[in-house]
Design a protein around this motif. Structure first.
Motif, short mmCIF file in Angstrom:
data_model
loop_
_atom_site.label_atom_id
_atom_site.label_comp_id
_atom_site.label_asym_id
_atom_site.label_seq_id
_atom_site.Cartn_x
_atom_site.Cartn_y
_atom_site.Cartn_z
N GLN A 241 32.71 -38.75 83.65
CA GLN A 241 32.83 -38.92 85.09
C GLN A 241 33.87 -40.00 85.33
O GLN A 241 33.70 -41.14 84.88
N VAL A 242 34.95 -39.62 86.01
CA VAL A 242 36.07 -40.54 86.19
C VAL A 242 36.72 -40.32 87.55
O VAL A 242 36.48 -39.30 88.19
N PRO A 243 37.57 -41.25 87.99
CA PRO A 243 38.37 -40.98 89.18
C PRO A 243 39.37 -39.85 88.89
O PRO A 243 39.82 -39.70 87.74
N VAL A 244 39.68 -39.08 89.92
CA VAL A 244 40.62 -37.96 89.76
C VAL A 244 41.71 -38.09 90.81
O VAL A 244 41.43 -38.25 92.00
N LEU A 245 42.97 -38.03 90.34
CA LEU A 245 44.13 -38.09 91.25
C LEU A 245 44.73 -36.69 91.35
O LEU A 245 45.18 -36.14 90.35
N TYR A 246 44.68 -36.12 92.56
CA TYR A 246 45.28 -34.80 92.80
C TYR A 246 46.73 -34.99 93.19
O TYR A 246 47.03 -35.58 94.23
N GLU A 247 47.65 -34.46 92.37
CA GLU A 247 49.07 -34.48 92.73
C GLU A 247 49.24 -33.75 94.07
O GLU A 247 48.52 -32.79 94.36
N ALA A 248 50.24 -34.17 94.87
CA ALA A 248 50.37 -33.66 96.24
C ALA A 248 50.24 -32.14 96.34
O ALA A 248 49.55 -31.62 97.20
N GLN A 249 50.90 -31.41 95.42
CA GLN A 249 50.90 -29.96 95.60
C GLN A 249 49.54 -29.33 95.34
O GLN A 249 49.31 -28.20 95.77
N VAL A 250 48.64 -30.02 94.65
CA VAL A 250 47.27 -29.50 94.54
C VAL A 250 46.31 -30.18 95.53
O VAL A 250 45.29 -29.61 95.88
N ALA A 251 46.67 -31.35 96.02
CA ALA A 251 45.84 -32.03 97.03
C ALA A 251 45.74 -31.17 98.29
O ALA A 251 44.74 -31.17 98.99
N ARG A 252 46.82 -30.44 98.55
CA ARG A 252 46.87 -29.52 99.69
C ARG A 252 45.66 -28.59 99.73
O ARG A 252 45.15 -28.24 100.79
N THR A 253 45.18 -28.16 98.55
CA THR A 253 44.05 -27.21 98.52
C THR A 253 42.79 -27.84 99.11
O THR A 253 41.96 -27.13 99.67
N LEU A 254 42.65 -29.17 99.00
CA LEU A 254 41.46 -29.83 99.54
C LEU A 254 41.48 -29.79 101.07
O LEU A 254 40.44 -29.77 101.72
N LEU A 255 42.70 -29.76 101.64
CA LEU A 255 42.83 -29.60 103.09
C LEU A 255 42.44 -28.20 103.50
O LEU A 255 41.80 -27.99 104.53
N SER A 256 42.83 -27.20 102.70
CA SER A 256 42.53 -25.84 103.10
C SER A 256 41.02 -25.57 103.03
O SER A 256 40.48 -24.82 103.84
N HIS A 257 40.32 -26.23 102.09
CA HIS A 257 38.85 -26.08 102.07
C HIS A 257 38.23 -26.70 103.32
O HIS A 257 37.27 -26.19 103.88
#
Lengths: 448, 487
Positions: A241-257
């Motif tokens: 269990q660790v912190p996770v950094l989503y690179e911008a182009q995959v962070a976008r998917t969290l917005l779509s959810h």
């Protein structure tokens, strides 16, 4: 109601068709009707290992009609614009409307909400690209990838595309909205190979409204090569269990959810993990997410939504608090609310950037996982449970240590939104949803 | 109806329907082909298509919307070596066809028009389904009533069912392929599908369950053997199981996959990586590995487009090649690829009837049909009984694969812990991840209970969707990474 300039041939073809379809609907006894019609054409050229692979000439044509008989509705669509085909489509829609149930919430948008003027958002910049010029660009793009790193030994090719189209939305209550748009793109996908023969693929691309805004094609090729090469030697890590950094182009998917969970159908079907969450804190208080539909030349810009409702800059999340849902007229009426101009989705959803770039966020994370690719569909929109395949990099001491693959990352979207630690200023503008990278405080990484 | 009669009927029907109204006959087709075939174009084809599809959907107890879509057009393709030129038109008319041919042949620079007349001959096709018209197979009122019955059944089963969404869809597609080698083939393809999703709620917790099915037949399929209602029951059962589910485990463990739809494992882990295009280009993790041992001895995997009435089946593929049963893995050894005509020719192999396209406006590619693993000899209970601690996954949502690295995922929507050989408590959905070239080596036991899915699969590749089927017996895999949240 609407003034348009420079009526080209396609525009008048669509306007004529829409009038015919609306007349046919009226003639069939419909009390109201709407028409969505579009015409477009484009070119797509792919070069692989220096040689032309495909040359595709695209032409799209579509007309969709929805008819209302009081509270009943039916719809139909066709790619055939001949009068008999149009008549058949309208007839089919009317027939369907005879069998559907009366729904008091159905119908066109309230005229009070319709766009009264249609601003020019600078979305139409045709590119006079011929096949030879496209081939040349694609070849230079791919060549730059091979020149960037000796471990790049194979390619899926470089593609150059251009598309222009005109779309019309017309209703029996008098709305006529024409939009002319162009989209141009350059993409490149290449494969790296390491000493063991293991291969990795990655890609880079650009998407713009105006070809003059494209970066040099060599930059895209080189970007693809760097992205593929840096993945070589990837390995699985231990479950943690660790912190996770989503690179911008995959962070976008969290917005779509997020958008999906606060959209009309998810709400009135009570199939969302974010029911009744307007005016509640979903994110830390510094988070600001808003729609900016009139940004000039942006990929997600639109002067009105899919039912003619005026779009405007509006907050979605402010002070970390969800300020509204994303609704069309139908969902709004069902929920006893007012349309938010989101028929067909959001338009340029933006996350206000934070102060750090990706390197700064890596330092902030210290030890954890940088995710650069996600695969699969492991999102449960009813519960918010989240579990997806991922690839990326293990990070130690704020710096990339080595590439990682064959892992999953899991949590619950509610916890992830609450646990957002920082958003980067490395905004990816190539899409309808634009954000920098996201640092999430903690997720379960499953591996060896 | 005999095969020969059906074939002739399909070809005649397609010609009458697609070509005759535009006055397109043998000499016109020759003229279009002649425009493309010079000494640098080694293959060309024309793909004519007319399709009608409809969908009806129910929510909140009422069928509130329905849609009808009509589509027609012709795709024109010219191939020169590894180069493809492609253009299409939604008008099936000679001027548009000649324009498209001119655009497509531009791929070969110095082509010279061929004047020799081409003699069209009917190619072989199978007869796996009747040329039914699903849309007309049931009165519209009966379609609405069917969905309403499904809804009532779901609500009747349990008071915790709060929402029911159901949809019914059908299509009929008439296609005609004319190839530059003179072969002309046609097919009339029916397809139906019914889906049910339910939302259940208990003590403020909500969950959902989905089920459905269909095939290349008409709507009568759902009325026989109580099928439509069985989907409602299955959706409710799944949703109620998930209401009780606790967090899924995280980490690499023994996994038992149930029969049927979990065969999506094979589609993602193996199938895509064996498609000819990726192997010709050397971009697949399986490239150059024919003849190698890539799976356990008990594993034999086929792609079979010849199963009567199945969603993934075709009488002929979209290049006029009859479908076949292609052995991909035989007793653990990689034996074959999934081929369309272009990739087969460039690789010096035979086409396998897998050249498929979403529509006339898309280029054909090697695509799967029905992909499944043959049955083994283990009883499913014995397989579960052999696991001390692991996961038993019986239903899945979608999956995806990275062709190049071979890493694939598929997401469980119904799963249970196995403890000391017994199926225990249900756990929440989780994504499973593995490595395609490696995962079948870890197959330790293969069940005797081969099942195919109920007819719900749609496969996406390069933005093109086509209907497919999958299947497998119960499998024990010793080491798949399970993406839950509990360490």
């Amino acid at each position: 109601m609407v003034a348009t300039t420079a009526m080209a041939k396609d525009d008048s073809v669509l306007l004529d068709l829409a009038e015919q379809a609306l007349d046919l609907a009226r003639g069939n006894g419909a009390t109201a009707a709407e028409v969505n019609a579009g015409l477009g054409h484009g070119l797509s050229v792919t070069v692989r290992k220096g040689e032309v692979e495909t040359v595709e000439h695209n032409r799209d044509k579509s007309l969709a009609v929805t008819v209302f008989f009081g509270e009943r509705s039916g719809s139909a669509s066709t790619s055939d614009f001949r009068p008999e085909a149009l008549a058949e489509a309208v007839q089919a829609a009317c027939t369907i409307a005879r069998y559907t149930a009366a729904d008091p919430y159905s119908g066109l948008a309230d005229p009070a909400h319709l766009a009264r003027t249609i601003p020019d958002l600078d979305l139409y910049h045709p590119w006079a690209l011929d096949v030879d010029a496209a081939i040349d660009l694609a070849q230079r793009c791919e060549a730059a990838a091979f020149a960037t790193d000796a471990r790049i030994r194979n390619s899926e090719g470089a593609t150059v595309t251009t598309h222009e189209g005109v779309d019309l939305y017309a209703t029996s209550h008098g709305f006529r909205g024409l939009t002319k748009t162009t989209r141009h793109g350059v993409s490149c996908a290449v494969l790296g190979e390491d000493q063991s023969g293991a291969m990795q693929r990655d890609y880079d691309y650009a998407a713009v409204r105006d070809a003059r805004d494209l970066p040099d094609v060599g930059v895209i090729g080189a970007g693809a090569a760097r992205r593929a090469a840096r993945r070589l030697g990837a390995r699985q890590i231990k479950t943690c269990q660790v912190p996770v950094l989503y690179e911008a182009q995959v962070a976008r998917t969290l917005l779509s959810h997020l958008v999906s969970a606060i959209s009309g159908p998810s709400l009135y079907r009570r199939s969302s993990f974010l029911l009744d969450s307007v005016d509640t804190p979903l994110f830390p208080s510094w988070v600001h997410i808003y729609e900016d539909p009139h940004r000039r030349k942006a990929m997600g810009s639109a002067p009105f939504d899919d039912e003619g409702v005026e779009t405007k800059r509006r907050d979605l999340v402010e002070g970390g608090i969800l300020r509204r849902y994303c609704l069309d007229s139908y969902a709004a009426r069902k929920l006893g609310l007012v349309t938010t101009g989101n028929a067909g989705g959001v338009h340029n959803l933006m996350v206000a950037p934070g102060p750090e770039d990706l390197a700064g966020l890596l330092r902030e994370m210290g030890r954890g996982l940088l995710v650069t690719e996600l695969i699969g569909f492991g999102i449960n929109g009813v519960t918010g449970d989240y579990s997806r395949g991922a690839a990326g990099f293990w990070v130690e001491g704020g710096e990339i240590a080595y590439p990682v693959e064959e892992i999953t990352i899991a949590s619950n979207l509610r916890d992830m939104y609450k646990g957002l630690v920082a958003v980067g200023r490395d905004v990816d503008y190539r899409h309808n949803s634009c954000t920098g990278s996201w640092l999430i405080d903690r997720m379960t990484v499953a591996g060896a | 109806m005999t095969n020969a009669i059906l074939q002739t009927q399909n070809l005649e029907r397609a010609q009458d329907f697609l070509l005759k109204p535009a006055g397109i006959g043998a000499s016109e087709l020759s003229e279009v082909m002649g425009r493309m075939l010079g000494h640098q174009v080694d293959y060309a084809d024309l793909y004519f298509q007319y399709s009608r599809q409809e969908s009806w959907s129910l929510e909140e107890g009422q069928v509130k919307s329905g849609n009808r879509h009509i589509e027609q057009g012709v795709g024109v393709r010219a191939i020169s070596g590894e180069k493809t030129g492609f253009a299409y038109s939604d008008e099936i008319q000679m001027p548009a066809l000649l324009d498209a041919a001119t655009a497509a042949r531009a791929i070969a620079r110095s082509g010279r028009e061929q004047t020799a007349a081409m003699v069209a001959r009917g190619g072989n096709t199978l007869s796996l389904y009747e040329p039914a018209d699903p849309l007309g197979s049931l009165e519209d009122t009966a379609k609405v009533a069917l969905l309403e019955r499904v809804e009532r059944e779901a609500r009747r089963l349990d008071p915790r069912v709060k929402q029911v969404m159901a949809s019914l869809g059908g299509s009929q597609e008439t296609i005609l392929v004319m190839r530059s080698d003179g072969v002309m083939a046609a097919d009339v393809r029916p397809l139906v599908r019914l889906n049910v999703t339910v939302i259940v709620e208990q003590d403020g917790r909500r969950e959902h369950g989905s089920a459905g099915g269909g095939g290349r037949t008409d709507y009568g399929y759902f009325l026989t053997e109580d099928r439509a209602l069985s989907y409602a029951r299955e959706a409710v059962r799944q949703a109620l199981v998930n209401l009780e589910a606790s967090p899924a485990p995280a980490g690499t463990m023994q996994v038992v996959l149930g029969p049927g739809w979990p065969g999506i494992l094979l589609h993602e882990a193996i199938g895509h990586g064996l498609e000819g295009d990726f192997n010709r280009k050397g971009t697949s993790a399986f490239a150059g590995r024919l003849g190698e041992k890539i799976a356990a001895d008990q594993c034999t995997v086929v792609d079979d487009g010849t199963l009567p009435g199945r969603r993934g089946s075709l009488n002929v593929d979209d290049e006029g090649t009859p479908t076949q049963n292609t052995v991909l893995i035989e007793r653990g050894i990689l034996r074959g690829y999934i081929q369309d005509r272009m990739n087969a020719r460039l690789m010096g192999m035979a086409p396998t009837g897998n050249g498929r396209r979403e529509s006339y406006a898309h280029l054909p590619m090697p695509r799967m049909t029905n992909t499944y693993m043959l049955a083994g000899d283990r009883v499913p209970e014995e397989i579960i009984g052999s696991v001390k601690k692991g996961l038993y996954a019986v239903n899945f949502g979608g999956g995806q694969v990275d062709i190049t690295s071979g890493k694939f995922v598929f997401s469980a929507s119904e799963a249970y812990l196995i403890e000391n050989g017994r199926v225990g408590r249900p756990v929440r959905g989780a994504t499973l991840i593995g490595s395609g070239p490696d995962v079948l080596k870890r197959v330790a036991m293969v069940g005797n209970d081969l099942a195919l899915d109920t007819g719900v699969g749609t496969c996406g590749k390069d933005g093109q969707s086509v209907p497919v089927g999958v299947g497998q017996p119960t499998l024990r895999i010793d080491g798949l990474t399970v993406g839950g949240t509990e360490e």
